[in-house]
Design a protein around this motif. Structure first.
Motif, PDB file in Angstrom:
ATOM      1  N   GLU A   1       0.857  -1.188   0.000  1.00  0.00           N
ATOM      2  CA  GLU A   1       0.000   0.000   0.000  1.00  0.00           C
ATOM      3  C   GLU A   1       0.894   1.240   0.000  1.00  0.00           C
ATOM      4  N   ASN A   2       0.571   2.190  -0.873  1.00  0.00           N
ATOM      5  CA  ASN A   2       1.332   3.441  -0.908  1.00  0.00           C
ATOM      6  C   ASN A   2       0.632   4.501  -0.072  1.00  0.00           C
ATOM      7  N   VAL A   3       1.383   5.151   0.802  1.00  0.00           N
ATOM      8  CA  VAL A   3       0.805   6.249   1.576  1.00  0.00           C
ATOM      9  C   VAL A   3       1.755   7.447   1.537  1.00  0.00           C
ATOM     10  N   GLN A   4       1.214   8.601   1.875  1.00  0.00           N
ATOM     11  CA  GLN A   4       2.063   9.807   1.906  1.00  0.00           C
ATOM     12  C   GLN A   4       2.737   9.972   3.246  1.00  0.00           C
ATOM     13  N   CYS A   5       1.969   9.616   4.283  1.00  0.00           N
ATOM     14  CA  CYS A   5       2.451   9.894   5.643  1.00  0.00           C
ATOM     15  C   CYS A   5       2.075   8.732   6.552  1.00  0.00           C
ATOM     16  N   LEU A   6       3.072   8.054   7.051  1.00  0.00           N
ATOM     17  CA  LEU A   6       2.834   6.919   7.940  1.00  0.00           C
ATOM     18  C   LEU A   6       3.316   7.295   9.345  1.00  0.00           C
ATOM     19  N   ILE A   7       2.453   7.080  10.322  1.00  0.00           N
ATOM     20  CA  ILE A   7       2.795   7.378  11.715  1.00  0.00           C
ATOM     21  C   ILE A   7       2.801   6.063  12.477  1.00  0.00           C
ATOM     22  N   ILE A   8       3.859   5.817  13.213  1.00  0.00           N
ATOM     23  CA  ILE A   8       3.904   4.590  14.007  1.00  0.00           C
ATOM     24  C   ILE A   8       3.898   4.980  15.480  1.00  0.00           C
ATOM     25  N   GLY A   9       2.866   4.538  16.194  1.00  0.00           N
ATOM     26  CA  GLY A   9       2.788   4.827  17.622  1.00  0.00           C
ATOM     27  C   GLY A   9       1.564   5.656  17.952  1.00  0.00           C
ATOM     28  N   SER A  10       0.974   5.397  19.123  1.00  0.00           N
ATOM     29  CA  SER A  10      -0.308   6.017  19.451  1.00  0.00           C
ATOM     30  C   SER A  10      -0.301   6.675  20.828  1.00  0.00           C
ATOM     31  N   GLY A  11       0.849   7.228  21.202  1.00  0.00           N
ATOM     32  CA  GLY A  11       0.886   8.067  22.400  1.00  0.00           C
ATOM     33  C   GLY A  11       0.528   9.499  21.996  1.00  0.00           C
ATOM     34  N   PRO A  12       0.764  10.455  22.881  1.00  0.00           N
ATOM     35  CA  PRO A  12       0.449  11.854  22.552  1.00  0.00           C
ATOM     36  C   PRO A  12       1.162  12.351  21.290  1.00  0.00           C
ATOM     37  N   ALA A  13       2.392  11.869  21.049  1.00  0.00           N
ATOM     38  CA  ALA A  13       3.131  12.307  19.855  1.00  0.00           C
ATOM     39  C   ALA A  13       2.454  11.786  18.587  1.00  0.00           C
ATOM     40  N   GLY A  14       2.133  10.502  18.565  1.00  0.00           N
ATOM     41  CA  GLY A  14       1.534   9.890  17.372  1.00  0.00           C
ATOM     42  C   GLY A  14       0.174  10.486  17.054  1.00  0.00           C
ATOM     43  N   TYR A  15      -0.683  10.589  18.062  1.00  0.00           N
ATOM     44  CA  TYR A  15      -2.039  11.114  17.816  1.00  0.00           C
ATOM     45  C   TYR A  15      -2.005  12.594  17.423  1.00  0.00           C
TER      46      TYR A  15
END
Ligand code: NDP
Length: 311
Positions: A4-18
């Motif tokens: 899957e191609n994406v523009q922006c991938l975020i890994i992690g769901s703490g305050p920084a990720g969200y």
């Protein structure tokens, strides 16, 4: 494997990720966020949060993270359960494999995988989690005003936490396993000169006791020596300060890290040594480690990703 191609991938769901997801989705980057092993991150393991701006009555760690998640969803962030299991940052697009069988090809990557506080590994640390055991004095110290606490560790963090707690608690025991402190001189002096802190050298905690919460700690002095002694110290709170482990393993082959594994970023920014790859929150922060500082760096990372994609 599904790609899957994406523009922006975020890994992690703490305050920084969200927070990165809130900003990236509002900038129409269609971010995809993988939540990782502990959705909501470290804050979900604490109880009350009273120092996050915007909550005059305080909130819980879980509620704060639920709110941040809902805010990211509201702007269309694609939040998925899943853990990144492999990374290939040798060229662009960057490739991340996730345990749901996906391989994501992304132009920008925001690493917000956090850090994990180290625990001693005692069964009682789990038994009394949220009931007197904490790995964050700034988060939980307030609940021990005029009470007695123990801090485990002999480094800068332990000395800093003991000093902080001494400003609130009636009495602080610092349990140090060696006959000396490893902390910097100035931190050592602060601890040794504080009348509320008693440093117990060559002491190891072996367990905790109490009915509905921590009421004391079992300790052993001079473990394994001829004069080894075991006794109990009544306490209300037990704080671990024996270090954190940044969750950066997957990325270390490509990113500069310090000797502990914290990702090194350009000062004042979340930029790593690779263009389009950003590190936000505790994975890149050995010093502040606060929800608000993590959120701020997640915001910066999303703004950087937006600018990078526009170039
Ligand atoms: P450190 O690794 O420096 O210290 C960890 C401490 O915990 C050591 O005293 C260690 O004992 C002890 N410890 C580790 N495992 C156990 C165990 N199983 N049982 C009992 N004790 C244990 O970690 P810190 O988090 O203190 O610091 C990390 C880095 O961040 C350091 O470089 C520090 O200087 C820096 N820092 C700087 C600050 C500042 O400048 N204000 C504030 C906080 C951190 P032992 O000595 O026996 O190994």
């Amino acid at each position: 494997m599904e790609q899957e191609n994406v523009q922006c991938l975020i890994i992690g769901s703490g305050p920084a990720g969200y927070t990165a997801a809130i900003y990236a989705s509002r900038a129409n980057l269609s971010p995809v966020l993988y939540e990782g092993l502990q959705p909501g991150g470290q804050l979900t393991t604490t109880t009350d949060i009273e120092n996050f701006p915007g909550y005059p009555e305080g909130t819980t760690g879980q509620q704060l993270m639920d709110d941040l998640r809902a805010q990211a969803l509201r702007f269309g962030a694609d939040i998925r359960a899943g853990v990144a299991t492999a990374a290939d940052l040798s060229g662009t697009p960057y490739r991340i494999t996730v345990d749901d069988g996906h391989e994501l090809l992304t132009r920008t990557l925001i690493i917000a995988t956090g850090a994990t506080a180290k625990y001693l590994g005692l069964e009682d640390e789990t038994k009394y989690a949220g009931m007197g055991v904490s790995a964050c004095a700034t988060c939980d110290g307030f609940f021990y005003r005029k009470k007695t606490v123990a801090v485990v560790g002999g480094g800068d963090t332990a000395c800093e936490e003991a000093t902080y707690l001494a400003g609130l608690a009636a009495k602080v025991y610092l349990l140090v396993r060696k006959p000396f402190l490893r902390a910097s001189k100035i931190m050592q002096e602060r601890v040794m000169n504080n009348p509320k802190i008693t440093v117990l050298f060559e002491h190891n905690a072996t367990g905790l006791y109490g009915e509905d919460g921590v009421e004391g700690v079992h300790v052993v002095k001079r473990l394994g020596q001829a004069d080894e002694t075991r006794y109990d110290i009544p306490i209300d709170g037990f704080f671990l300060a024996i270090g954190h482990k940044p969750n950066s393993e997957l990325f270390r082959p490509w990113l500069q890290t310090d000797e502990t594994g914290y990702i090194i970023t350009e000062p004042g920014t979340p930029r790593t040594n690779l263009p389009g790859v950003y590190a936000a929150g505790d994975v890149a922060d050995p010093h502040y480690r606060q929800a608000i500082t993590a959120a701020a760096s997640g915001c910066k990372a999303a703004l950087e990703a937006e600018r990078f994609l526009k170039q």
